[in-house]
Design a protein around this motif. Structure first.
Motif, mmCIF file in Angstrom:
data_model
loop_
_atom_site.group_PDB
_atom_site.id
_atom_site.type_symbol
_atom_site.label_atom_id
_atom_site.label_comp_id
_atom_site.label_asym_id
_atom_site.label_seq_id
_atom_site.Cartn_x
_atom_site.Cartn_y
_atom_site.Cartn_z
ATOM 1 N N SER A 100 -9.270 -99.378 72.088
ATOM 2 C CA SER A 100 -9.960 -98.396 71.251
ATOM 3 C C SER A 100 -8.951 -97.687 70.370
ATOM 4 N N CYS A 101 -9.440 -97.193 69.254
ATOM 5 C CA CYS A 101 -8.639 -96.360 68.346
ATOM 6 C C CYS A 101 -9.628 -95.498 67.569
ATOM 7 N N ARG A 102 -9.474 -94.199 67.715
ATOM 8 C CA ARG A 102 -10.390 -93.253 67.064
ATOM 9 C C ARG A 102 -11.851 -93.653 67.306
ATOM 10 N N ASP A 103 -12.611 -93.962 66.241
ATOM 11 C CA ASP A 103 -14.061 -94.164 66.401
ATOM 12 C C ASP A 103 -14.455 -95.579 66.795
ATOM 13 N N VAL A 104 -13.495 -96.492 66.901
ATOM 14 C CA VAL A 104 -13.884 -97.879 67.165
ATOM 15 C C VAL A 104 -13.435 -98.363 68.543
ATOM 16 N N SER A 105 -14.268 -99.202 69.142
ATOM 17 C CA SER A 105 -13.941 -99.877 70.399
ATOM 18 C C SER A 105 -13.931 -101.372 70.133
ATOM 19 N N LEU A 106 -13.011 -102.072 70.803
ATOM 20 C CA LEU A 106 -12.885 -103.509 70.584
ATOM 21 C C LEU A 106 -12.855 -104.223 71.931
ATOM 22 N N ARG A 107 -13.517 -105.350 71.990
ATOM 23 C CA ARG A 107 -13.478 -106.226 73.173
ATOM 24 C C ARG A 107 -13.617 -107.661 72.680
ATOM 25 N N PRO A 108 -13.110 -108.624 73.450
ATOM 26 C CA PRO A 108 -13.219 -110.004 72.982
ATOM 27 C C PRO A 108 -14.663 -110.393 72.684
ATOM 28 N N VAL A 109 -14.837 -111.131 71.598
ATOM 29 C CA VAL A 109 -16.164 -111.651 71.243
ATOM 30 C C VAL A 109 -16.661 -112.534 72.384
ATOM 31 N N ARG A 110 -17.961 -112.418 72.694
ATOM 32 C CA ARG A 110 -18.589 -113.248 73.735
ATOM 33 C C ARG A 110 -19.586 -114.195 73.078
ATOM 34 N N GLU A 111 -19.880 -115.250 73.798
ATOM 35 C CA GLU A 111 -20.859 -116.229 73.304
ATOM 36 C C GLU A 111 -22.165 -115.526 72.880
ATOM 37 N N ALA A 112 -22.582 -114.551 73.693
ATOM 38 C CA ALA A 112 -23.858 -113.872 73.427
ATOM 39 C C ALA A 112 -23.830 -113.045 72.142
ATOM 40 N N ASP A 113 -22.620 -112.731 71.628
ATOM 41 C CA ASP A 113 -22.512 -111.952 70.380
ATOM 42 C C ASP A 113 -22.733 -112.819 69.145
ATOM 43 N N PRO A 137 -24.989 -114.896 67.724
ATOM 44 C CA PRO A 137 -26.120 -114.796 66.781
ATOM 45 C C PRO A 137 -26.079 -113.502 65.958
ATOM 46 N N ALA A 138 -25.808 -112.379 66.634
ATOM 47 C CA ALA A 138 -25.794 -111.103 65.903
ATOM 48 C C ALA A 138 -24.648 -111.050 64.908
ATOM 49 N N LEU A 139 -23.469 -111.477 65.328
ATOM 50 C CA LEU A 139 -22.315 -111.423 64.422
ATOM 51 C C LEU A 139 -22.495 -112.380 63.250
ATOM 52 N N ALA A 140 -23.044 -113.564 63.513
ATOM 53 C CA ALA A 140 -23.237 -114.521 62.416
ATOM 54 C C ALA A 140 -24.239 -113.973 61.402
ATOM 55 N N THR A 141 -25.233 -113.249 61.878
ATOM 56 C CA THR A 141 -26.233 -112.675 60.970
ATOM 57 C C THR A 141 -25.610 -111.621 60.062
ATOM 58 N N MET A 142 -24.651 -110.856 60.613
ATOM 59 C CA MET A 142 -24.061 -109.774 59.803
ATOM 60 C C MET A 142 -22.785 -110.210 59.072
ATOM 61 N N GLN A 189 -17.620 -122.041 64.996
ATOM 62 C CA GLN A 189 -16.570 -122.983 65.399
ATOM 63 C C GLN A 189 -15.214 -122.290 65.552
ATOM 64 N N GLY A 190 -15.001 -121.238 64.750
ATOM 65 C CA GLY A 190 -13.762 -120.475 64.888
ATOM 66 C C GLY A 190 -13.677 -119.818 66.258
ATOM 67 N N TYR A 191 -14.832 -119.341 66.741
ATOM 68 C CA TYR A 191 -14.886 -118.725 68.077
ATOM 69 C C TYR A 191 -14.567 -119.766 69.153
ATOM 70 N N TRP A 192 -15.262 -120.904 69.097
ATOM 71 C CA TRP A 192 -15.047 -121.925 70.136
ATOM 72 C C TRP A 192 -13.643 -122.511 70.061
ATOM 73 N N LYS A 193 -13.152 -122.702 68.856
ATOM 74 C CA LYS A 193 -11.802 -123.272 68.699
ATOM 75 C C LYS A 193 -10.757 -122.347 69.334
ATOM 76 N N ALA A 194 -10.920 -121.043 69.098
ATOM 77 C CA ALA A 194 -9.944 -120.090 69.640
ATOM 78 C C ALA A 194 -9.913 -120.167 71.159
ATOM 79 N N LEU A 195 -11.091 -120.245 71.779
ATOM 80 C CA LEU A 195 -11.122 -120.308 73.244
ATOM 81 C C LEU A 195 -10.621 -121.657 73.742
ATOM 82 N N GLY A 196 -11.070 -122.721 73.081
ATOM 83 C CA GLY A 196 -10.754 -124.067 73.559
ATOM 84 C C GLY A 196 -9.305 -124.453 73.388
ATOM 85 N N THR A 197 -8.611 -123.805 72.481
ATOM 86 C CA THR A 197 -7.211 -124.179 72.225
ATOM 87 C C THR A 197 -6.230 -123.091 72.654
ATOM 88 N N TRP A 198 -6.733 -122.057 73.363
ATOM 89 C CA TRP A 198 -5.851 -120.941 73.736
ATOM 90 C C TRP A 198 -4.678 -121.441 74.574
#
Ligand SMILES: CC(C)(COP(=O)(O)OP(=O)(O)OC[C@H]1O[C@@H](n2cnc3c(N)ncnc32)[C@H](O)[C@@H]1OP(=O)(O)O)[C@@H](O)C(=O)NCCC(=O)NCCS
Length: 212
Positions: free
Chosen positions: A12-25, A27-32, A61-70
């Motif tokens: 976290s920093c000031r007004d924002v919180s961050l956590r790793p993107v999850r599979e369930a995110d 659809p919502a992230l792709a829409t926005m 694919q960027g999400y899956w690639k990051a996890l699959g090649t970590w």
């Protein structure tokens, strides 16, 4: 998730919180996903898809690639950014040959309605707090196409120094000028930005970054 402890990482920093993107995110992230977030122009486009469909597909694919090649030597961490209780964007932190180079790169996007109020600076600062103060990074780099005043503005505000000009191929085959920026750990510490950052859940993730 015990065998993938990165899911428990929290920044976290000031007004924002961050956590790793999850599979369930996804659809919502792709829409926005905003149209002005530029994908790597070297990535192939599927001819049967519209530009918007390709944009969203590449995001998935960027999400899956990051996890699959970590690997501890080279990793890409996509962090979902929350503000006022809702998802508003993604902050990416990338370490290529990290144990040797100790240098991170970053990319980010926000939905347009929350831009221009310091969130871009806060989310990059959170990611840099992890990199500099917890992972032992010695430098951070960032690049922005000439004309991306917001991206360059975030780098300037945090204290990155200009680090030269390059070029990149843009979709359609043209060439765009790229401005490079670099921030050293000494400049980071001198500015005291790390005081605004909290990091939780890192201990079980340390082997993921090649740290004991
Ligand atoms: C890049 C981005 C995340 C920045 O987020 P933001 O919340 O709007 O940025 P901030 O409000 O933290 O602003 C940071 C600095 O840049 C400046 N800035 C922001 N947008 C600007 C714009 N459009 N023109 C000129 N300066 C701008 C701000 O004034 C601020 O500088 P200051 O504190 O000295 O005044 C956001 O604009 C975005 O999602 N852009 C589209 C995707 C993108 O280009 N990502 C970067 C490349 S990967």
């Amino acid at each position: 998730m015990p065998d993938w402890p990165l899911t428990g990482l929290r920044l976290s920093c000031r007004d924002v919180s961050l956590r790793p993107v999850r599979e369930a995110d996804l659809p919502a992230l792709a829409t926005m996903l905003p149209g002005d977030f530029e994908q790597d122009p070297r990535l192939e486009l599927f001819p049967g898809l519209s530009p918007e469909e390709n944009h969203r597909r590449l995001f998935h694919q960027g999400y899956w690639k990051a996890l699959g090649t970590w690997s501890p030597s080279s990793w890409v961490l996509h962090l979902a950014v929350t503000y006022e209780g809702g998802l508003v964007g993604v902050q990416t932190l990338e370490g290529t040959d990290f144990p040797v180079l100790r240098t991170v790169d970053s990319a980010s996007w926000l939905v347009p309605r929350v831009r221009g109020r310091g969130l871009g600076v806060a989310m990059r600062t959170a990611a840099l707090g992890l990199a500099f103060d917890r992972l032992g990074a010695v430098a951070a780099v960032s690049s922005a196409v000439a004309g991306n005043a917001a991206s360059a503005g975030v780098s300037r505000r945090i204290g990155y120094a200009a680090n030269g000009i390059g070029s990149v191929v843009v979709p359609g085959g043209g060439v765009a000028e790229l401005r490079h920026f670099r921030l050293t750990v000494q400049a980071w510490r001198a500015a005291g930005h790390g005081r605004a950052v909290t990091v939780a859940g890192l201990t079980p993730c340390l082997p993921w970054f090649g740290l004991p």
